[in-house]
Write an enzyme that holds these catalytic residues in place. Structure first.
Site, PDB file in Angstrom:
ATOM      1  NE  ARG A   6      13.535  24.055  61.145  1.00 50.72           N
ATOM      2  CZ  ARG A   6      14.019  25.023  60.955  1.00 50.72           C
ATOM      3  NH1 ARG A   6      13.084  25.784  60.459  1.00 50.72           N
ATOM      4  NH2 ARG A   6      15.173  25.411  60.802  1.00 50.72           N
TER       5      ARG A   6
ATOM      6  CD  GLU B  10      18.811  23.685  67.811  1.00 48.59           C
ATOM      7  OE1 GLU B  10      18.280  22.695  68.247  1.00 48.59           O
ATOM      8  OE2 GLU B  10      18.612  24.077  66.553  1.00 48.59           O
TER       9      GLU B  10
ATOM     10  NE  ARG C  20      11.872  19.121  61.383  1.00 48.67           N
ATOM     11  CZ  ARG C  20      13.094  19.992  61.748  1.00 48.67           C
ATOM     12  NH1 ARG C  20      12.827  20.522  63.195  1.00 48.67           N
ATOM     13  NH2 ARG C  20      14.074  20.431  61.013  1.00 48.67           N
TER      14      ARG C  20
END
Length: 147
Positions: free
Chosen positions: A37, A45, A79
């Site tokens: 990330r 999104e 992540r």
């Protein structure tokens, strides 16, 4: 969290959206894949307006390119959270300049340069800022959970 002083050299093997990628890191024969990330930004999104453009821009910068990761830790989804450089460019800066991300709200005060780029993109109507009322990704996720 502090930025790791050393860069981890990786090959970007997948782009998931405008702020997340998968990189293959380590020595040949001993590499491992990790989902990363990009720190400091939140891109639209995938199903949101400009989500595909943010994805495409990140792919243009990083897909099948060597990346330097400066790890900060992990996010709540497990992540790796990292500052990422591809083709000599800071990826968060590139996404902000293109008007394809917001500065991640909880960390905004830590990134005055990115905030300035966001203001410039907004003032010039760059990217997602061409919309009348752009919806921040965190508001989109709250409004449309699990789409």
């Amino acid at each position: 969290m502090s930025v790791s002083a050393t860069a981890l050299l990786c090959l970007v093997v997948a782009i998931h959206d405008g702020d997340t990628l998968t990189a293959r890191c380590g020595a040949p024969g001993a590499w491992r894949q990790e989902r990363v990330r990009i720190a400091a930004i939140d891109a639209p999104e995938s199903r949101q307006a400009f989500g595909q453009r943010a994805h495409q821009n990140l792919a243009r910068l990083c897909f099948r390119q060597q990346a330097r990761l400066y790890r900060l830790g992990h996010d709540s989804y497990g992540r790796s959270l990292a500052h990422v450089r591809c083709q000599g460019q800071d990826v968060a800066t590139a996404q902000m300049r293109a008007g394809l991300a917001w500065v991640y709200a909880p960390q905004a005060k830590q990134y005055p340069k990115l905030l300035a780029l966001q203001r410039q993109a907004r003032a010039s109507g760059q990217g997602l800022w061409a919309q009348k009322r752009p919806l921040a990704p965190w508001d989109y996720r709250r409004k449309y959970p699990r789409l």
